[in-house]
Design a protein around this motif. Structure first.
Motif, mmCIF file in Angstrom:
data_model
loop_
_atom_site.group_PDB
_atom_site.id
_atom_site.type_symbol
_atom_site.label_atom_id
_atom_site.label_comp_id
_atom_site.label_asym_id
_atom_site.label_seq_id
_atom_site.Cartn_x
_atom_site.Cartn_y
_atom_site.Cartn_z
ATOM 1 N N LEU A 281 -92.506 26.265 -112.777
ATOM 2 C CA LEU A 281 -93.456 27.154 -113.444
ATOM 3 C C LEU A 281 -93.914 28.304 -112.556
ATOM 4 O O LEU A 281 -93.655 29.470 -112.865
ATOM 5 N N LEU A 282 -94.576 27.997 -111.472
ATOM 6 C CA LEU A 282 -95.282 29.023 -110.700
ATOM 7 C C LEU A 282 -94.376 30.096 -110.121
ATOM 8 O O LEU A 282 -94.757 31.272 -110.068
ATOM 9 N N ASP A 283 -93.178 29.712 -109.689
ATOM 10 C CA ASP A 283 -92.241 30.704 -109.129
ATOM 11 C C ASP A 283 -91.550 31.523 -110.218
ATOM 12 O O ASP A 283 -90.861 32.496 -109.901
ATOM 13 N N LYS A 284 -91.761 31.144 -111.462
ATOM 14 C CA LYS A 284 -91.080 31.808 -112.578
ATOM 15 C C LYS A 284 -91.989 32.782 -113.332
ATOM 16 O O LYS A 284 -91.529 33.486 -114.224
ATOM 17 N N ILE A 285 -93.264 32.801 -112.989
ATOM 18 C CA ILE A 285 -94.196 33.687 -113.681
ATOM 19 C C ILE A 285 -94.755 34.716 -112.697
ATOM 20 O O ILE A 285 -94.706 34.529 -111.486
ATOM 21 N N ASN A 286 -95.315 35.773 -113.241
ATOM 22 C CA ASN A 286 -95.776 36.893 -112.425
ATOM 23 C C ASN A 286 -97.199 36.644 -111.919
ATOM 24 O O ASN A 286 -98.176 37.093 -112.508
ATOM 25 N N ILE A 287 -97.286 35.902 -110.818
ATOM 26 C CA ILE A 287 -98.580 35.629 -110.200
ATOM 27 C C ILE A 287 -98.445 35.827 -108.687
ATOM 28 O O ILE A 287 -97.347 35.914 -108.158
ATOM 29 N N SER A 288 -99.587 35.861 -108.020
ATOM 30 C CA SER A 288 -99.573 35.968 -106.566
ATOM 31 C C SER A 288 -99.859 34.597 -105.956
ATOM 32 O O SER A 288 -100.393 33.703 -106.613
ATOM 33 N N GLU A 289 -99.544 34.467 -104.687
ATOM 34 C CA GLU A 289 -99.773 33.207 -103.970
ATOM 35 C C GLU A 289 -101.270 32.884 -103.913
ATOM 36 O O GLU A 289 -101.662 31.719 -103.847
ATOM 37 N N LYS A 290 -102.098 33.917 -103.974
ATOM 38 C CA LYS A 290 -103.545 33.727 -103.913
ATOM 39 C C LYS A 290 -104.084 32.983 -105.130
ATOM 40 O O LYS A 290 -105.205 32.464 -105.093
ATOM 41 N N GLN A 291 -103.317 32.950 -106.198
ATOM 42 C CA GLN A 291 -103.760 32.273 -107.419
ATOM 43 C C GLN A 291 -103.489 30.767 -107.381
ATOM 44 O O GLN A 291 -103.903 30.047 -108.283
ATOM 45 N N ILE A 292 -102.807 30.314 -106.341
ATOM 46 C CA ILE A 292 -102.426 28.904 -106.246
ATOM 47 C C ILE A 292 -103.283 28.203 -105.192
ATOM 48 O O ILE A 292 -103.230 28.532 -104.005
ATOM 49 N N TYR A 293 -104.066 27.236 -105.629
ATOM 50 C CA TYR A 293 -104.929 26.466 -104.737
ATOM 51 C C TYR A 293 -104.323 25.077 -104.554
ATOM 52 O O TYR A 293 -104.678 24.125 -105.241
ATOM 53 N N LYS A 294 -103.397 24.997 -103.635
ATOM 54 C CA LYS A 294 -102.665 23.745 -103.446
ATOM 55 C C LYS A 294 -103.395 22.804 -102.491
ATOM 56 O O LYS A 294 -104.351 23.187 -101.821
ATOM 57 N N ILE A 295 -102.916 21.584 -102.457
ATOM 58 C CA ILE A 295 -103.487 20.557 -101.585
ATOM 59 C C ILE A 295 -102.655 20.485 -100.311
ATOM 60 O O ILE A 295 -101.457 20.235 -100.366
ATOM 61 N N SER A 296 -103.291 20.691 -99.189
ATOM 62 C CA SER A 296 -102.584 20.642 -97.904
ATOM 63 C C SER A 296 -102.172 19.214 -97.550
ATOM 64 O O SER A 296 -102.914 18.261 -97.774
ATOM 65 N N THR A 297 -100.963 19.084 -97.010
ATOM 66 C CA THR A 297 -100.501 17.790 -96.494
ATOM 67 C C THR A 297 -99.941 17.984 -95.083
ATOM 68 O O THR A 297 -99.077 17.251 -94.634
ATOM 69 N N ASN A 298 -100.469 18.997 -94.393
ATOM 70 C CA ASN A 298 -99.886 19.414 -93.116
ATOM 71 C C ASN A 298 -100.627 18.938 -91.872
ATOM 72 O O ASN A 298 -100.153 19.124 -90.755
ATOM 73 N N ASN A 299 -101.796 18.339 -92.048
ATOM 74 C CA ASN A 299 -102.626 18.044 -90.888
ATOM 75 C C ASN A 299 -102.492 16.616 -90.344
ATOM 76 O O ASN A 299 -103.225 16.221 -89.436
ATOM 77 N N LYS A 300 -101.580 15.857 -90.930
ATOM 78 C CA LYS A 300 -101.329 14.481 -90.507
ATOM 79 C C LYS A 300 -102.590 13.625 -90.540
ATOM 80 O O LYS A 300 -102.736 12.652 -89.818
ATOM 81 N N SER A 301 -103.503 14.014 -91.433
ATOM 82 C CA SER A 301 -104.735 13.267 -91.639
ATOM 83 C C SER A 301 -105.135 13.419 -93.096
ATOM 84 O O SER A 301 -105.591 14.493 -93.512
ATOM 85 N N VAL A 302 -104.944 12.376 -93.869
ATOM 86 C CA VAL A 302 -105.246 12.461 -95.304
ATOM 87 C C VAL A 302 -106.737 12.707 -95.509
ATOM 88 O O VAL A 302 -107.138 13.421 -96.447
ATOM 89 N N LYS A 303 -107.556 12.166 -94.644
ATOM 90 C CA LYS A 303 -108.998 12.369 -94.755
ATOM 91 C C LYS A 303 -109.364 13.830 -94.525
ATOM 92 O O LYS A 303 -110.173 14.408 -95.261
ATOM 93 N N LYS A 304 -108.742 14.432 -93.519
ATOM 94 C CA LYS A 304 -109.008 15.838 -93.207
ATOM 95 C C LYS A 304 -108.509 16.748 -94.324
ATOM 96 O O LYS A 304 -109.210 17.681 -94.727
ATOM 97 N N ASP A 305 -107.321 16.471 -94.837
ATOM 98 C CA ASP A 305 -106.767 17.315 -95.899
ATOM 99 C C ASP A 305 -107.522 17.146 -97.221
ATOM 100 O O ASP A 305 -107.601 18.084 -98.016
ATOM 101 N N THR A 306 -108.083 15.972 -97.450
ATOM 102 C CA THR A 306 -108.926 15.768 -98.622
ATOM 103 C C THR A 306 -110.177 16.634 -98.522
ATOM 104 O O THR A 306 -110.583 17.269 -99.490
#
Length: 226
Positions: free
Chosen positions: A90-115
């Motif tokens: 969906l998101l890569d197929k429509i005309n939107i900017s990255e700023k419109q996407i509020y994703k959940i980070s999974t990069n900090n190796k700490s689920v508590k921190k990313d939550t």
């Protein structure tokens, strides 16, 4: 007994998708705001719907901001990543900017921190006022779980908008029940025939055995294939 504001069922997924898109466009047209929010679900069940939605030119995608109902704690490049599924279909197929996407980070190796990061991201978006998403598309598992809400955490008396749960398959970060139920419109999406059995159980659930039974009644729509 579990109840929904409106129950919509069709004989196949394609007909259900057409019905959903009609409802979705109508609800979007009713929201008189400069920007509105749309909570996306992950997994396999919305893939075909997302592909159809991406072709809808009449939807004002440029005024919609996207959040995730939940995310598996895996790399964003993983085939199990919900944001990966949402972007690819969906998101890569429509005309939107990255700023419109509020994703959940999974990069900090700490689920508590990313939550906590997702919690703060939500609060900041709503200017630390009451969090009310406009439209929430909520998927459902074969065990009746919704978003990242399972039997173990559905009744958590959390004041937060986000939480996490560790399961055997995946650790997940997702919205709290309070946050989901504060949405203006809730679409519970169960388009697969393999989900029909659990839908029937939920509709007859008098003792709230299943997480999906806790979704509020007002302005909630259950979409399923019978």
């Amino acid at each position: 007994m579990a109840k929904f504001g409106k129950i919509i069922h069709k004989n196949n997924e394609n007909l259900l998708i057409k019905k959903f898109i009609k409802h979705f466009k109508y609800e979007v047209s009713r929201i008189r705001k400069k920007r509105l929010t749309f909570v996306l679900t992950g997994g396999d069940s919305p893939i075909k719907l997302y592909r159809k939605l991406s072709k809808e030119k009449a939807i004002p995608w440029n005024k919609i901001d996207f959040f995730l109902s939940d995310e598996r704690y895996v790399s964003e490049k993983s085939k199990f990543s919900n944001i990966n599924i949402c972007k690819k279909n969906l998101l890569d197929k429509i005309n939107i900017s990255e700023k419109q996407i509020y994703k959940i980070s999974t990069n900090n190796k700490s689920v508590k921190k990313d939550t906590k990061i997702y919690e703060n991201k939500i609060k900041k978006y709503f200017n630390n006022k009451k969090v009310i998403f406009d439209l929430s598309l909520i998927g459902m598992g074969l065990d009746g779980h919704v978003a990242g809400l399972f039997k173990e955490n559905i009744l958590s008396n959390s004041k937060n908008n986000a939480g996490y749960i560790k399961k055997k398959d995946f650790t997940r970060i997702g919205l709290s029940l309070k946050s989901v139920n504060n949405s203006k419109i809730i679409f519970l999406w169960a388009p697969k025939r393999k989900q029909t059995k659990i839908v029937k159980k939920i509709k007859q659930d008098k003792k709230f055995k299943y997480p999906a039974s806790f979704l509020r009644v007002k302005n909630s729509f259950l979409f399923y294939t019978r």
